[in-house]
Design a protein around this motif. Structure first.
Motif, PDB file in Angstrom:
ATOM      1  N   TRP A 182       2.035  -5.662  -4.168  1.00 52.92           N
ATOM      2  CA  TRP A 182       0.983  -5.070  -3.342  1.00 52.92           C
ATOM      3  C   TRP A 182      -0.342  -5.020  -4.099  1.00 52.92           C
ATOM      4  O   TRP A 182      -1.393  -5.259  -3.539  1.00 52.92           O
ATOM      5  CB  TRP A 182       1.344  -3.666  -2.930  1.00 52.92           C
ATOM      6  CG  TRP A 182       2.528  -3.560  -2.018  1.00 52.92           C
ATOM      7  CD1 TRP A 182       3.058  -4.545  -1.233  1.00 52.92           C
ATOM      8  CD2 TRP A 182       3.321  -2.414  -1.811  1.00 52.92           C
ATOM      9  NE1 TRP A 182       4.128  -4.078  -0.545  1.00 52.92           N
ATOM     10  CE2 TRP A 182       4.319  -2.762  -0.881  1.00 52.92           C
ATOM     11  CE3 TRP A 182       3.300  -1.131  -2.306  1.00 52.92           C
ATOM     12  CZ2 TRP A 182       5.273  -1.863  -0.442  1.00 52.92           C
ATOM     13  CZ3 TRP A 182       4.245  -0.231  -1.862  1.00 52.92           C
ATOM     14  CH2 TRP A 182       5.226  -0.601  -0.942  1.00 52.92           C
ATOM     15  N   GLU A 183      -0.281  -4.683  -5.351  1.00 53.04           N
ATOM     16  CA  GLU A 183      -1.495  -4.480  -6.129  1.00 53.04           C
ATOM     17  C   GLU A 183      -2.133  -5.778  -6.609  1.00 53.04           C
ATOM     18  O   GLU A 183      -3.272  -5.767  -7.053  1.00 53.04           O
ATOM     19  CB  GLU A 183      -1.197  -3.575  -7.320  1.00 53.04           C
ATOM     20  CG  GLU A 183      -0.818  -2.163  -6.904  1.00 53.04           C
ATOM     21  CD  GLU A 183      -0.403  -1.305  -8.067  1.00 53.04           C
ATOM     22  OE1 GLU A 183      -0.430  -1.800  -9.202  1.00 53.04           O
ATOM     23  OE2 GLU A 183      -0.044  -0.151  -7.837  1.00 53.04           O
ATOM     24  N   SER A 184      -1.445  -6.885  -6.513  1.00 51.78           N
ATOM     25  CA  SER A 184      -2.013  -8.131  -7.007  1.00 51.78           C
ATOM     26  C   SER A 184      -3.198  -8.594  -6.164  1.00 51.78           C
ATOM     27  O   SER A 184      -4.088  -9.256  -6.660  1.00 51.78           O
ATOM     28  CB  SER A 184      -0.941  -9.220  -7.046  1.00 51.78           C
ATOM     29  OG  SER A 184      -0.541  -9.548  -5.723  1.00 51.78           O
ATOM     30  N   ARG A 185      -3.221  -8.244  -4.883  1.00 52.76           N
ATOM     31  CA  ARG A 185      -4.312  -8.654  -3.999  1.00 52.76           C
ATOM     32  C   ARG A 185      -5.200  -7.484  -3.601  1.00 52.76           C
ATOM     33  O   ARG A 185      -5.969  -7.580  -2.658  1.00 52.76           O
ATOM     34  CB  ARG A 185      -3.736  -9.316  -2.754  1.00 52.76           C
ATOM     35  CG  ARG A 185      -2.984 -10.591  -3.100  1.00 52.76           C
ATOM     36  CD  ARG A 185      -2.470 -11.252  -1.879  1.00 52.76           C
ATOM     37  NE  ARG A 185      -3.558 -11.412  -0.929  1.00 52.76           N
ATOM     38  CZ  ARG A 185      -3.955 -12.557  -0.422  1.00 52.76           C
ATOM     39  NH1 ARG A 185      -3.352 -13.647  -0.772  1.00 52.76           N
ATOM     40  NH2 ARG A 185      -4.943 -12.605   0.439  1.00 52.76           N
ATOM     41  N   PHE A 186      -5.092  -6.362  -4.305  1.00 47.33           N
ATOM     42  CA  PHE A 186      -5.865  -5.175  -3.982  1.00 47.33           C
ATOM     43  C   PHE A 186      -7.360  -5.446  -4.170  1.00 47.33           C
ATOM     44  O   PHE A 186      -7.794  -5.907  -5.215  1.00 47.33           O
ATOM     45  CB  PHE A 186      -5.441  -4.010  -4.889  1.00 47.33           C
ATOM     46  CG  PHE A 186      -6.137  -2.730  -4.560  1.00 47.33           C
ATOM     47  CD1 PHE A 186      -5.748  -1.985  -3.466  1.00 47.33           C
ATOM     48  CD2 PHE A 186      -7.181  -2.273  -5.338  1.00 47.33           C
ATOM     49  CE1 PHE A 186      -6.380  -0.807  -3.161  1.00 47.33           C
ATOM     50  CE2 PHE A 186      -7.828  -1.101  -5.035  1.00 47.33           C
ATOM     51  CZ  PHE A 186      -7.425  -0.359  -3.948  1.00 47.33           C
ATOM     52  N   GLY A 187      -8.159  -5.224  -3.145  1.00 39.18           N
ATOM     53  CA  GLY A 187      -9.596  -5.404  -3.214  1.00 39.18           C
ATOM     54  C   GLY A 187     -10.082  -6.772  -2.790  1.00 39.18           C
ATOM     55  O   GLY A 187     -11.283  -7.028  -2.792  1.00 39.18           O
ATOM     56  N   ASP A 188      -9.174  -7.677  -2.424  1.00 35.80           N
ATOM     57  CA  ASP A 188      -9.593  -9.029  -2.014  1.00 35.80           C
ATOM     58  C   ASP A 188     -10.484  -9.005  -0.780  1.00 35.80           C
ATOM     59  O   ASP A 188     -11.469  -9.741  -0.701  1.00 35.80           O
ATOM     60  CB  ASP A 188      -8.370  -9.913  -1.739  1.00 35.80           C
ATOM     61  CG  ASP A 188      -7.700 -10.385  -3.015  1.00 35.80           C
ATOM     62  OD1 ASP A 188      -8.267 -10.146  -4.098  1.00 35.80           O
ATOM     63  OD2 ASP A 188      -6.616 -10.987  -2.925  1.00 35.80           O
ATOM     64  N   ALA A 189     -10.172  -8.158   0.195  1.00 30.48           N
ATOM     65  CA  ALA A 189     -10.967  -8.097   1.421  1.00 30.48           C
ATOM     66  C   ALA A 189     -12.381  -7.609   1.129  1.00 30.48           C
ATOM     67  O   ALA A 189     -13.357  -8.139   1.672  1.00 30.48           O
ATOM     68  CB  ALA A 189     -10.299  -7.184   2.441  1.00 30.48           C
ATOM     69  N   ALA A 190     -12.514  -6.624   0.251  1.00 29.25           N
ATOM     70  CA  ALA A 190     -13.843  -6.113  -0.089  1.00 29.25           C
ATOM     71  C   ALA A 190     -14.647  -7.166  -0.852  1.00 29.25           C
ATOM     72  O   ALA A 190     -15.845  -7.339  -0.599  1.00 29.25           O
ATOM     73  CB  ALA A 190     -13.721  -4.840  -0.934  1.00 29.25           C
ATOM     74  N   ARG A 191     -14.014  -7.872  -1.775  1.00 34.61           N
ATOM     75  CA  ARG A 191     -14.724  -8.925  -2.507  1.00 34.61           C
ATOM     76  C   ARG A 191     -15.129 -10.066  -1.594  1.00 34.61           C
ATOM     77  O   ARG A 191     -16.224 -10.623  -1.722  1.00 34.61           O
ATOM     78  CB  ARG A 191     -13.852  -9.443  -3.651  1.00 34.61           C
ATOM     79  CG  ARG A 191     -13.816  -8.519  -4.854  1.00 34.61           C
ATOM     80  CD  ARG A 191     -13.084  -9.153  -6.015  1.00 34.61           C
ATOM     81  NE  ARG A 191     -11.645  -9.216  -5.785  1.00 34.61           N
ATOM     82  CZ  ARG A 191     -10.807  -8.223  -6.040  1.00 34.61           C
ATOM     83  NH1 ARG A 191     -11.273  -7.094  -6.528  1.00 34.61           N
ATOM     84  NH2 ARG A 191      -9.521  -8.353  -5.813  1.00 34.61           N
ATOM     85  N   GLN A 192     -14.289 -10.421  -0.634  1.00 29.20           N
ATOM     86  CA  GLN A 192     -14.624 -11.486   0.307  1.00 29.20           C
ATOM     87  C   GLN A 192     -15.777 -11.066   1.212  1.00 29.20           C
ATOM     88  O   GLN A 192     -16.692 -11.852   1.461  1.00 29.20           O
ATOM     89  CB  GLN A 192     -13.410 -11.857   1.149  1.00 29.20           C
ATOM     90  CG  GLN A 192     -13.679 -12.990   2.100  1.00 29.20           C
ATOM     91  CD  GLN A 192     -12.463 -13.325   2.957  1.00 29.20           C
ATOM     92  OE1 GLN A 192     -11.483 -12.598   2.960  1.00 29.20           O
ATOM     93  NE2 GLN A 192     -12.550 -14.417   3.676  1.00 29.20           N
TER      94      GLN A 192
END
Length: 92
Positions: free
Chosen positions: A25-35
Motif C-alpha cells: 500500500w505504501e509503495s504508491r503513497f502520494g502518486d496521485a498528488a505528485r501526478q
C-alpha cells in the motif's frame, strides 16, 4: 502454559500475515498528488532558460498603482504622521 503458547503462536502468525500487505500500500503513497502537481505545471523547463526579469522603476510602479486605484473610483491617500502632543504641566 501450553494453551498460552499456542495462543501466542496463532497471534504471531496472524499479525505476520497482516504486516506483509502494508508495504504494498505504501509503495504508491502520494502518486496521485505528485501526478496532479505535475499536470499543473505549464512549462517545466522555464527555470533552465534564465530569462532576465522585466524591471520597473519606483516612479512607474507608483504611477501605475495610482492610475489603477483611480480607475476604480478611489484615491490613494498619502500616509500622514499622527499629531502627538505631550503635556508636561502638573495639575496642581
Amino acid at each position: 502454559m501450553r494453551t498460552m503458547l499456542s495462543i501466542l503462536a496463532t497471534a504471531a502468525v496472524t499479525l505476520t500475515g497482516c504486516a506483509s500487505t502494508a508495504p504494498g500500500w505504501e509503495s504508491r503513497f502520494g502518486d496521485a498528488a505528485r501526478q496532479a502537481r505535475a499536470l499543473q505545471v505549464i512549462d517545466p523547463d522555464a527555470p533552465s532558460r534564465h530569462r532576465q526579469l522585466a524591471m520597473t522603476d519606483g516612479k512607474a510602479a507608483a504611477g501605475a498603482m495610482k492610475a489603477y486605484a483611480e480607475s476604480y473610483g478611489y484615491a490613494v491617500q498619502e500616509a500622514k504622521q499622527p499629531a502627538l502632543s505631550i503635556s508636561t504641566t502638573s495639575g496642581r
